[in-house]
Motif scaffolding. Structure first.
Motif, PDB file in Angstrom:
ATOM      1  N   SER A   1      92.987  -0.929  32.517  1.00 24.55           N
ATOM      2  CA  SER A   1      91.540  -0.883  32.275  1.00 24.55           C
ATOM      3  C   SER A   1      91.058   0.482  31.803  1.00 24.55           C
ATOM      4  N   ASP A   2      91.705   1.571  32.252  1.00 25.52           N
ATOM      5  CA  ASP A   2      91.260   2.899  31.833  1.00 25.52           C
ATOM      6  C   ASP A   2      91.676   3.248  30.405  1.00 25.52           C
ATOM      7  N   ARG A   3      92.465   2.377  29.745  1.00 28.18           N
ATOM      8  CA  ARG A   3      92.895   2.630  28.366  1.00 28.18           C
ATOM      9  C   ARG A   3      92.191   1.732  27.349  1.00 28.18           C
ATOM     10  N   ILE A   4      91.420   0.763  27.829  1.00 28.37           N
ATOM     11  CA  ILE A   4      90.714  -0.163  26.927  1.00 28.37           C
ATOM     12  C   ILE A   4      89.772   0.602  25.994  1.00 28.37           C
TER      13      ILE A   4
ATOM     14  N   SER B   1      87.737  -6.982  27.897  1.00 27.41           N
ATOM     15  CA  SER B   1      87.609  -5.837  28.804  1.00 27.41           C
ATOM     16  C   SER B   1      87.779  -6.230  30.269  1.00 27.41           C
ATOM     17  N   GLN B   2      87.467  -7.479  30.601  1.00 28.54           N
ATOM     18  CA  GLN B   2      87.560  -7.939  31.990  1.00 28.54           C
ATOM     19  C   GLN B   2      89.013  -8.079  32.443  1.00 28.54           C
ATOM     20  N   THR B   3      89.856  -8.686  31.595  1.00 28.38           N
ATOM     21  CA  THR B   3      91.254  -8.944  31.972  1.00 28.38           C
ATOM     22  C   THR B   3      92.198  -7.859  31.470  1.00 28.38           C
ATOM     23  N   GLY B   4      91.740  -7.058  30.516  1.00 24.31           N
ATOM     24  CA  GLY B   4      92.607  -6.043  29.930  1.00 24.31           C
ATOM     25  C   GLY B   4      93.536  -6.604  28.873  1.00 24.31           C
TER      26      GLY B   4
ATOM     27  N   ALA C   1      98.114   2.123  25.157  1.00 28.95           N
ATOM     28  CA  ALA C   1      98.119   1.606  26.532  1.00 28.95           C
ATOM     29  C   ALA C   1      99.012   2.449  27.431  1.00 28.95           C
ATOM     30  N   ARG C   2     100.031   3.079  26.885  1.00 26.57           N
ATOM     31  CA  ARG C   2     100.953   3.905  27.650  1.00 26.57           C
ATOM     32  C   ARG C   2     100.528   5.370  27.678  1.00 26.57           C
ATOM     33  N   GLY C   3      99.287   5.668  27.245  1.00 26.81           N
ATOM     34  CA  GLY C   3      98.738   7.009  27.437  1.00 26.81           C
ATOM     35  C   GLY C   3      98.672   7.897  26.218  1.00 26.81           C
TER      36      GLY C   3
END
Length: 189
Positions: free
Chosen positions: A10-13, A39-42, A69-71
């Motif tokens: 969720s913090d990468r969406i 955004s709800q499910t990612g 997604a991996r930063g």
């Protein structure tokens, strides 16, 4: 038709969406895909209606989203548009199991004090490295990837950082030597 769903933390969406949807739009335009984000499910759905079965663009879009997604930053993830770059993800749980304390310790080995080990690995390996969650991810040119993976595996297995750096420096010397030999061979012709 190509369709792939990736579950993103969720913090990468927000990174994938970008300011005013700019990053999402850039991925769609550069790769010829449609990106739908829940955004709800990612869940991030990547689809291409292209009939060209040989097109690698949807796979590039998938790797770009996976990298973010991996930063990775958007600019580092977009390096994957270049055919010579690859993404590799190492699952740290393969080294430590489910122990959260051991996971933190092993993450720290790759990051190093004040990020120094990661910066050294990136510089010597001519790569980008992200330590995020339970993974270490690498973006590098194909010809450098194997050496960088070996260096990180060495560190994760408990080897001294200096030994990993020596391997990367040796690979750099060999690469320069190979380029010189290639250049000399072309200038003689």
């Amino acid at each position: 038709m190509f369709a792939k769903t990736i579950t993103v933390p969720s913090d990468r969406i927000g990174v994938i969406i970008g300011k005013a949807g700019g990053t999402k739009r850039a991925i769609e335009e550069s790769c010829g895909v449609s990106v739908t984000i829940n955004s709800q499910t990612g869940e991030v759905n990547i689809e291409s209606a292209s009939d060209d079965v040989m097109s690698v663009q949807p796979f590039k879009a998938t790797n770009i989203v996976l990298a973010m997604a991996r930063g990775f930053s958007v600019s580092n993830a977009m390096l994957l548009m270049d055919d010579s770059y690859r993404l590799h993800v190492i699952n740290l749980q393969e080294y430590v199991g489910k122990s959260s304390g051991a996971l933190g310790r092993i993450r720290g080995r790759v990051i190093g004090e004040n990020g120094r080990a990661r910066r050294n690995l990136e510089q010597l390996g001519q790569s980008r490295i992200s330590v995020y969650g339970k993974t270490v991810s690498i973006i590098a040119k194909e010809d450098r990837m194997r050496t960088v993976i070996a260096a990180i595996h060495s560190i994760l297995s408990g080897s001294m950082h200096a030994a990993a750096y020596v391997k990367l420096e040796a690979a750099n010397r060999q690469s320069r030597l190979d380029r010189m030999v290639l250049w000399e061979g072309q200038s003689v012709s």
